[in-house]
Write a protein that holds these residues in place. Structure first.
Motif, PDB file in Angstrom:
ATOM      1  N   ARG A  23       0.821  -1.210   0.000  1.00  0.00           N
ATOM      2  CA  ARG A  23       0.000   0.000   0.000  1.00  0.00           C
ATOM      3  C   ARG A  23       0.860   1.267   0.000  1.00  0.00           C
ATOM      4  O   ARG A  23       0.534   2.251  -0.666  1.00  0.00           O
ATOM      5  N   LEU A  24       1.971   1.232   0.749  1.00  0.00           N
ATOM      6  CA  LEU A  24       2.819   2.417   0.849  1.00  0.00           C
ATOM      7  C   LEU A  24       3.672   2.657  -0.395  1.00  0.00           C
ATOM      8  O   LEU A  24       4.115   3.777  -0.636  1.00  0.00           O
ATOM      9  N   THR A  25       3.904   1.600  -1.174  1.00  0.00           N
ATOM     10  CA  THR A  25       4.771   1.747  -2.347  1.00  0.00           C
ATOM     11  C   THR A  25       3.990   1.616  -3.653  1.00  0.00           C
ATOM     12  O   THR A  25       4.565   1.233  -4.672  1.00  0.00           O
ATOM     13  N   GLN A  26       2.714   1.954  -3.640  1.00  0.00           N
ATOM     14  CA  GLN A  26       1.914   1.861  -4.856  1.00  0.00           C
ATOM     15  C   GLN A  26       2.451   2.809  -5.921  1.00  0.00           C
ATOM     16  O   GLN A  26       2.633   3.999  -5.660  1.00  0.00           O
ATOM     17  N   PRO A  27       2.702   2.273  -7.113  1.00  0.00           N
ATOM     18  CA  PRO A  27       3.172   3.158  -8.184  1.00  0.00           C
ATOM     19  C   PRO A  27       2.023   3.986  -8.745  1.00  0.00           C
ATOM     20  O   PRO A  27       0.857   3.614  -8.633  1.00  0.00           O
ATOM     21  N   LYS A  28       2.384   5.113  -9.335  1.00  0.00           N
ATOM     22  CA  LYS A  28       1.367   5.904 -10.029  1.00  0.00           C
ATOM     23  C   LYS A  28       1.068   5.225 -11.350  1.00  0.00           C
ATOM     24  O   LYS A  28       1.961   4.755 -12.041  1.00  0.00           O
ATOM     25  N   GLY A  29      -0.187   5.203 -11.686  1.00  0.00           N
ATOM     26  CA  GLY A  29      -0.587   4.591 -12.948  1.00  0.00           C
ATOM     27  C   GLY A  29      -0.348   5.517 -14.118  1.00  0.00           C
ATOM     28  O   GLY A  29      -0.295   6.740 -13.967  1.00  0.00           O
ATOM     29  N   VAL A  30      -0.189   4.918 -15.290  1.00  0.00           N
ATOM     30  CA  VAL A  30      -0.030   5.728 -16.494  1.00  0.00           C
ATOM     31  C   VAL A  30      -1.348   6.433 -16.780  1.00  0.00           C
ATOM     32  O   VAL A  30      -2.422   5.941 -16.441  1.00  0.00           O
ATOM     33  N   VAL A  31      -1.233   7.589 -17.373  1.00  0.00           N
ATOM     34  CA  VAL A  31      -2.426   8.354 -17.734  1.00  0.00           C
ATOM     35  C   VAL A  31      -2.577   8.291 -19.250  1.00  0.00           C
ATOM     36  O   VAL A  31      -1.666   8.673 -19.981  1.00  0.00           O
ATOM     37  N   ARG A  32      -3.709   7.782 -19.666  1.00  0.00           N
ATOM     38  CA  ARG A  32      -3.996   7.660 -21.092  1.00  0.00           C
ATOM     39  C   ARG A  32      -5.102   8.632 -21.459  1.00  0.00           C
ATOM     40  O   ARG A  32      -5.827   9.112 -20.608  1.00  0.00           O
ATOM     41  N   GLU A  33      -5.232   8.863 -22.743  1.00  0.00           N
ATOM     42  CA  GLU A  33      -6.381   9.617 -23.237  1.00  0.00           C
ATOM     43  C   GLU A  33      -7.631   8.821 -22.865  1.00  0.00           C
ATOM     44  O   GLU A  33      -7.592   7.594 -22.808  1.00  0.00           O
ATOM     45  N   PRO A  34      -8.750   9.489 -22.601  1.00  0.00           N
ATOM     46  CA  PRO A  34      -9.967   8.764 -22.205  1.00  0.00           C
ATOM     47  C   PRO A  34     -10.381   7.656 -23.174  1.00  0.00           C
ATOM     48  O   PRO A  34     -10.773   6.572 -22.744  1.00  0.00           O
TER      49      PRO A  34
END
Length: 131
Positions: free
Chosen positions: A25-36
């Motif tokens: 939980r503490l080391t959750q990576p940020k997810g990639v952001v895609r176009e909708p």
């Protein structure tokens, strides 16, 4: 001797399990952001995937972290505490080894992919290009 060894490992799992979940939980990576539109396409493709896993399995944690990194809403099925999911895993793949990714193609054919490294490689090959 066997009961002592089993008791030792059960105690070890009880102690280390919460620590592993906290670390995840503490080391959750940020997810990639895609176009909708691209994310919608990925979401539709993920509907044909299911991850059979145990919550405190370190190899399952590795796969879940990669799913977060790639922003993949793959259905996670608990094969440890849910007997229906465990039975489905055993029937489909022939073993209760986790993590296991169930891949259903457009024709309804099912493939079962074991091993965390193979699953991560598959997810990156299929979804990293869409990122």
């Amino acid at each position: 001797m066997k009961p002592i060894i089993r008791a030792f490992f059960k105690t070890l799992r009880l102690v280390l399990g919460p620590v592993m979940l906290l670390k995840e939980r503490l080391t959750q990576p940020k997810g990639v952001v895609r176009e909708p539109a691209a994310q919608t396409t990925v979401n539709l493709q993920c509907q044909n995937l299911a991850l059979y896993q145990f919550s405190t399995c370190p190899f399952c944690i590795k796969v879940r972290q990669e799913m977060r990194r790639l922003s993949l809403p793959i259905d996670k099925r608990d094969a440890q505490h849910d007997s229906a999911h465990r039975a489905e895993l055993l029937q489909g793949s022939g073993a209760t080894k986790v993590p296991c990714l169930k891949i259903t193609d457009a024709n309804g054919q099912t493939q079962w992919l074991h091993d965390s490294a193979a699953i991560v490689t598959y997810l990156r090959a299929r979804f990293a290009a869409a990122a």
